[in-house]
Write a protein that holds these residues in place. Structure first.
Motif, PDB file in Angstrom:
ATOM      1  N   ASP A 221      62.607 -44.674  37.506  1.00 32.22           N
ATOM      2  CA  ASP A 221      62.849 -43.447  38.260  1.00 32.22           C
ATOM      3  C   ASP A 221      64.288 -42.998  38.014  1.00 32.22           C
ATOM      4  O   ASP A 221      64.972 -43.506  37.107  1.00 32.22           O
ATOM      5  CB  ASP A 221      62.572 -43.659  39.744  1.00 32.22           C
ATOM      6  CG  ASP A 221      63.384 -44.808  40.338  1.00 32.22           C
ATOM      7  OD1 ASP A 221      64.296 -45.338  39.655  1.00 32.22           O
ATOM      8  OD2 ASP A 221      63.125 -45.173  41.501  1.00 32.22           O
ATOM      9  N   ALA A 222      64.760 -42.046  38.777  1.00 31.46           N
ATOM     10  CA  ALA A 222      66.114 -41.530  38.566  1.00 31.46           C
ATOM     11  C   ALA A 222      67.159 -42.631  38.718  1.00 31.46           C
ATOM     12  O   ALA A 222      68.141 -42.684  37.948  1.00 31.46           O
ATOM     13  CB  ALA A 222      66.391 -40.389  39.537  1.00 31.46           C
ATOM     14  N   ALA A 223      66.960 -43.526  39.675  1.00 28.92           N
ATOM     15  CA  ALA A 223      67.935 -44.600  39.884  1.00 28.92           C
ATOM     16  C   ALA A 223      67.943 -45.568  38.710  1.00 28.92           C
ATOM     17  O   ALA A 223      69.013 -46.034  38.279  1.00 28.92           O
ATOM     18  CB  ALA A 223      67.613 -45.341  41.185  1.00 28.92           C
ATOM     19  N   ALA A 224      66.751 -45.883  38.189  1.00 26.58           N
ATOM     20  CA  ALA A 224      66.675 -46.786  37.033  1.00 26.58           C
ATOM     21  C   ALA A 224      67.317 -46.147  35.807  1.00 26.58           C
ATOM     22  O   ALA A 224      68.067 -46.791  35.063  1.00 26.58           O
ATOM     23  CB  ALA A 224      65.221 -47.144  36.746  1.00 26.58           C
ATOM     24  N   ILE A 225      67.037 -44.857  35.595  1.00 29.31           N
ATOM     25  CA  ILE A 225      67.614 -44.162  34.443  1.00 29.31           C
ATOM     26  C   ILE A 225      69.134 -44.106  34.550  1.00 29.31           C
ATOM     27  O   ILE A 225      69.852 -44.210  33.547  1.00 29.31           O
ATOM     28  CB  ILE A 225      67.004 -42.749  34.315  1.00 29.31           C
ATOM     29  CG1 ILE A 225      65.525 -42.865  33.902  1.00 29.31           C
ATOM     30  CG2 ILE A 225      67.767 -41.902  33.315  1.00 29.31           C
ATOM     31  CD1 ILE A 225      64.762 -41.561  33.953  1.00 29.31           C
ATOM     32  N   ARG A 239      51.568 -47.584  30.608  1.00 32.62           N
ATOM     33  CA  ARG A 239      50.688 -46.749  31.408  1.00 32.62           C
ATOM     34  C   ARG A 239      51.471 -45.578  31.993  1.00 32.62           C
ATOM     35  O   ARG A 239      52.614 -45.725  32.423  1.00 32.62           O
ATOM     36  CB  ARG A 239      50.036 -47.553  32.551  1.00 32.62           C
ATOM     37  CG  ARG A 239      48.848 -48.385  32.108  1.00 32.62           C
ATOM     38  CD  ARG A 239      47.684 -47.502  31.704  1.00 32.62           C
ATOM     39  NE  ARG A 239      46.527 -48.229  31.220  1.00 32.62           N
ATOM     40  CZ  ARG A 239      46.255 -48.492  29.945  1.00 32.62           C
ATOM     41  NH1 ARG A 239      47.107 -48.114  29.010  1.00 32.62           N
ATOM     42  NH2 ARG A 239      45.152 -49.118  29.593  1.00 32.62           N
ATOM     43  N   GLY A 240      50.835 -44.413  32.007  1.00 34.86           N
ATOM     44  CA  GLY A 240      51.429 -43.262  32.660  1.00 34.86           C
ATOM     45  C   GLY A 240      51.580 -43.542  34.148  1.00 34.86           C
ATOM     46  O   GLY A 240      50.799 -44.293  34.731  1.00 34.86           O
ATOM     47  N   GLY A 241      52.604 -42.981  34.745  1.00 32.33           N
ATOM     48  CA  GLY A 241      52.863 -43.238  36.163  1.00 32.33           C
ATOM     49  C   GLY A 241      53.928 -44.292  36.362  1.00 32.33           C
ATOM     50  O   GLY A 241      54.532 -44.375  37.438  1.00 32.33           O
ATOM     51  N   CYS A 242      54.186 -45.119  35.342  1.00 38.00           N
ATOM     52  CA  CYS A 242      55.249 -46.115  35.452  1.00 38.00           C
ATOM     53  C   CYS A 242      56.614 -45.474  35.245  1.00 38.00           C
ATOM     54  O   CYS A 242      57.636 -46.041  35.620  1.00 38.00           O
ATOM     55  CB  CYS A 242      55.035 -47.228  34.436  1.00 38.00           C
ATOM     56  SG  CYS A 242      53.507 -48.146  34.697  1.00 38.00           S
ATOM     57  N   VAL A 243      56.621 -44.290  34.623  1.00 42.18           N
ATOM     58  CA  VAL A 243      57.861 -43.527  34.419  1.00 42.18           C
ATOM     59  C   VAL A 243      57.769 -42.234  35.228  1.00 42.18           C
ATOM     60  O   VAL A 243      56.766 -41.522  35.171  1.00 42.18           O
ATOM     61  CB  VAL A 243      58.064 -43.203  32.926  1.00 42.18           C
ATOM     62  CG1 VAL A 243      59.251 -42.261  32.742  1.00 42.18           C
ATOM     63  CG2 VAL A 243      58.272 -44.494  32.130  1.00 42.18           C
ATOM     64  N   ASP A 244      58.805 -41.939  35.979  1.00 39.60           N
ATOM     65  CA  ASP A 244      58.911 -40.672  36.700  1.00 39.60           C
ATOM     66  C   ASP A 244      59.281 -39.601  35.677  1.00 39.60           C
ATOM     67  O   ASP A 244      60.431 -39.515  35.230  1.00 39.60           O
ATOM     68  CB  ASP A 244      59.979 -40.790  37.792  1.00 39.60           C
ATOM     69  CG  ASP A 244      60.130 -39.526  38.617  1.00 39.60           C
ATOM     70  OD1 ASP A 244      59.731 -38.438  38.138  1.00 39.60           O
ATOM     71  OD2 ASP A 244      60.672 -39.610  39.731  1.00 39.60           O
ATOM     72  N   GLU A 245      58.299 -38.795  35.272  1.00 40.24           N
ATOM     73  CA  GLU A 245      58.521 -37.844  34.188  1.00 40.24           C
ATOM     74  C   GLU A 245      59.516 -36.753  34.566  1.00 40.24           C
ATOM     75  O   GLU A 245      60.259 -36.255  33.705  1.00 40.24           O
ATOM     76  CB  GLU A 245      57.187 -37.247  33.736  1.00 40.24           C
ATOM     77  CG  GLU A 245      56.301 -38.284  33.056  1.00 40.24           C
ATOM     78  CD  GLU A 245      54.867 -37.824  32.860  1.00 40.24           C
ATOM     79  OE1 GLU A 245      54.578 -36.626  33.083  1.00 40.24           O
ATOM     80  OE2 GLU A 245      54.024 -38.661  32.478  1.00 40.24           O
ATOM     81  N   ALA A 246      59.573 -36.369  35.827  1.00 42.65           N
ATOM     82  CA  ALA A 246      60.554 -35.361  36.261  1.00 42.65           C
ATOM     83  C   ALA A 246      61.969 -35.904  36.115  1.00 42.65           C
ATOM     84  O   ALA A 246      62.885 -35.195  35.670  1.00 42.65           O
ATOM     85  CB  ALA A 246      60.283 -34.951  37.699  1.00 42.65           C
ATOM     86  N   ALA A 247      62.149 -37.183  36.477  1.00 41.09           N
ATOM     87  CA  ALA A 247      63.471 -37.797  36.338  1.00 41.09           C
ATOM     88  C   ALA A 247      63.836 -37.953  34.865  1.00 41.09           C
ATOM     89  O   ALA A 247      65.001 -37.760  34.480  1.00 41.09           O
ATOM     90  CB  ALA A 247      63.485 -39.157  37.034  1.00 41.09           C
ATOM     91  N   LEU A 248      62.856 -38.292  34.029  1.00 40.32           N
ATOM     92  CA  LEU A 248      63.101 -38.415  32.592  1.00 40.32           C
ATOM     93  C   LEU A 248      63.504 -37.065  32.000  1.00 40.32           C
ATOM     94  O   LEU A 248      64.474 -36.980  31.229  1.00 40.32           O
ATOM     95  CB  LEU A 248      61.858 -38.952  31.890  1.00 40.32           C
ATOM     96  CG  LEU A 248      61.894 -38.956  30.362  1.00 40.32           C
ATOM     97  CD1 LEU A 248      63.045 -39.819  29.842  1.00 40.32           C
ATOM     98  CD2 LEU A 248      60.555 -39.439  29.794  1.00 40.32           C
ATOM     99  N   LEU A 249      62.788 -36.011  32.354  1.00 44.39           N
ATOM    100  CA  LEU A 249      63.097 -34.677  31.849  1.00 44.39           C
ATOM    101  C   LEU A 249      64.528 -34.273  32.224  1.00 44.39           C
ATOM    102  O   LEU A 249      65.288 -33.763  31.386  1.00 44.39           O
ATOM    103  CB  LEU A 249      62.096 -33.669  32.406  1.00 44.39           C
ATOM    104  CG  LEU A 249      62.343 -32.202  32.041  1.00 44.39           C
ATOM    105  CD1 LEU A 249      62.226 -31.981  30.537  1.00 44.39           C
ATOM    106  CD2 LEU A 249      61.376 -31.293  32.799  1.00 44.39           C
ATOM    107  N   ALA A 250      64.897 -34.512  33.466  1.00 48.73           N
ATOM    108  CA  ALA A 250      66.248 -34.156  33.913  1.00 48.73           C
ATOM    109  C   ALA A 250      67.301 -34.928  33.121  1.00 48.73           C
ATOM    110  O   ALA A 250      68.322 -34.354  32.710  1.00 48.73           O
ATOM    111  CB  ALA A 250      66.392 -34.444  35.403  1.00 48.73           C
ATOM    112  N   ALA A 251      67.055 -36.215  32.880  1.00 48.93           N
ATOM    113  CA  ALA A 251      68.020 -37.033  32.141  1.00 48.93           C
ATOM    114  C   ALA A 251      68.157 -36.565  30.698  1.00 48.93           C
ATOM    115  O   ALA A 251      69.269 -36.535  30.145  1.00 48.93           O
ATOM    116  CB  ALA A 251      67.597 -38.500  32.184  1.00 48.93           C
ATOM    117  N   LEU A 252      67.057 -36.165  30.077  1.00 51.38           N
ATOM    118  CA  LEU A 252      67.103 -35.664  28.698  1.00 51.38           C
ATOM    119  C   LEU A 252      67.847 -34.332  28.644  1.00 51.38           C
ATOM    120  O   LEU A 252      68.690 -34.104  27.771  1.00 51.38           O
ATOM    121  CB  LEU A 252      65.689 -35.512  28.146  1.00 51.38           C
ATOM    122  CG  LEU A 252      64.905 -36.811  27.903  1.00 51.38           C
ATOM    123  CD1 LEU A 252      63.438 -36.499  27.608  1.00 51.38           C
ATOM    124  CD2 LEU A 252      65.518 -37.618  26.753  1.00 51.38           C
TER     125      LEU A 252
END
Length: 337
Positions: A221-225, A239-252
């Motif tokens: 999630d955002a904290a892990a990233i 598996r999908g759902g193990c990564v918070d895609e919104a948090a990933l998008l923001a980080a990228l």
């Protein structure tokens, strides 16, 4: 062999198991492809007739209420390695065995794909492809070598260990996090077992290879990233759902990660307008990155063999819930009486 098997498949090679089962004397009833929810009528039509269930049950899943109505069911066979669409705990409690497609072609293909994506991201392949597509010969992003990098693998089962073995000789450091694995097993596969926090902080590439549970949902999630290196890459082929895609998008978008490779998604099929689908820093695939012709040939064969062995009272080739074997044998004896 006179048994009724109820099947529901996603697109792919899965349905090729049907003629193999019919050739062995089974009757296969397929749930209508348009069915997307279990209605009382659908349950009443299929559950009481099922000696076994087969497939991936897209949009439906196999929940407890369906399994409880399956008084004749001996086993459930997933034609893929994943079983997250099946209520495995309910099946175990009922004495229903769950078999799955845990063939070598699956694990080996995914391990190969993991190494491929590690190299592609480190070498800045998305940016290099984009540069040429945009009409630029040079310059393009230089990327970095795999040699000297720290590769962190979250979930160090057969696929994770396969990735680690294939990276031997690449002169990179391999670390792993898996709370269910002993340090000795990790070392034997060429990895150092570390905490999740240490893995995130040390890794140049983080590879997600966990199944989806309440424990692992949005594990990244955002904290892990925020713990990851600002030039690190993230790969999710678990598996999908193990990564918070919104948090990933923001980080990228904010430059806090160098890039990502995603094969499994929170929503599948992936919506056409998903912002990561065509993101310049992302290698995006549709839950097929480790697939191969060899795997597609084996999927129906293994599904049919798992099914026929289970219906005959023999242990299937690949069992997802081995702890249920005593209850399964008792159920089989009861149904045969």
């Amino acid at each position: 062999m006179s048994f009724t098997i109820v099947a529901s498949f996603a697109a792919g090679p899965h349905a090729a198991a049907i003629p193999l089962l019919e050739g062995a004397g089974c009757m296969v009833r397929q749930i209508p492809a348009e069915a997307r929810a279990w209605t009382p009528e659908l349950i009443a039509d299929y559950a009481p007739t099922a000696d076994a269930w087969l497939g991936t049950f897209p949009g439906l899943k196999l929940p407890r209420q369906v399994l409880e109505r399956s008084e004749r069911a001996r086993l459930v066979v997933s034609s893929i390695i994943g079983t997250d669409f099946i209520d495995v705990a309910a099946a175990s409690k009922l004495g229903i065995l769950v078999a799955h497609g845990a063939m070598a072609e699956n694990f080996d293909g995914m391990a190969e794909a993991g190494v491929m994506l590690i190299a592609a991201l480190r070498k800045a392949l998305p940016g290099k492809i984009a540069a040429l597509a945009e009409g630029r010969w040079k310059p393009a992003p230089a990327g970095r070598m795999v040699k000297g990098a720290t590769i962190g693998i979250i979930g160090f089962g057969r696929i994770g260990q396969g990735v680690a073995r294939r990276l031997q000789g690449w002169d990179c450091d391999i670390i792993a996090h898996d709370p269910y694995l002993g340090a000795e097993k990790a070392v034997a596969a060429g990895a150092e077992l570390v905490s999740l926090e240490a893995l995130l902080e040390r890794s140049d590439v983080v590879v997600m290879l966990v199944t989806l549970t309440e424990e692992t949902r949005h594990l990244i999630d955002a904290a892990a990233i925020a713990r990851m290196k600002p030039n690190a890459h993230l790969i999710n082929i678990g598996r999908g759902g193990c990564v918070d895609e919104a948090a990933l998008l923001a980080a990228l978008d904010e430059g806090r990660l160098a890039g990502a490779a995603i094969d499994t998604w929170e929503t599948e099929p992936l919506p056409a307008d998903h912002p990561l689908r065509r993101h310049p820093k992302v290698i995006a695939t549709g839950h097929v990155v480790g697939h191969s012709e060899e795997l597609y040939a084996r999927i129906p064969e293994v599904a049919a063999e798992n099914m026929l062995r289970g219906l005959r009272g023999l242990d299937p080739l690949h069992i997802r819930n081995p702890d249920a074997l005593p209850a399964w044998h008792a159920r089989m004896a009861r149904l045969a009486a």
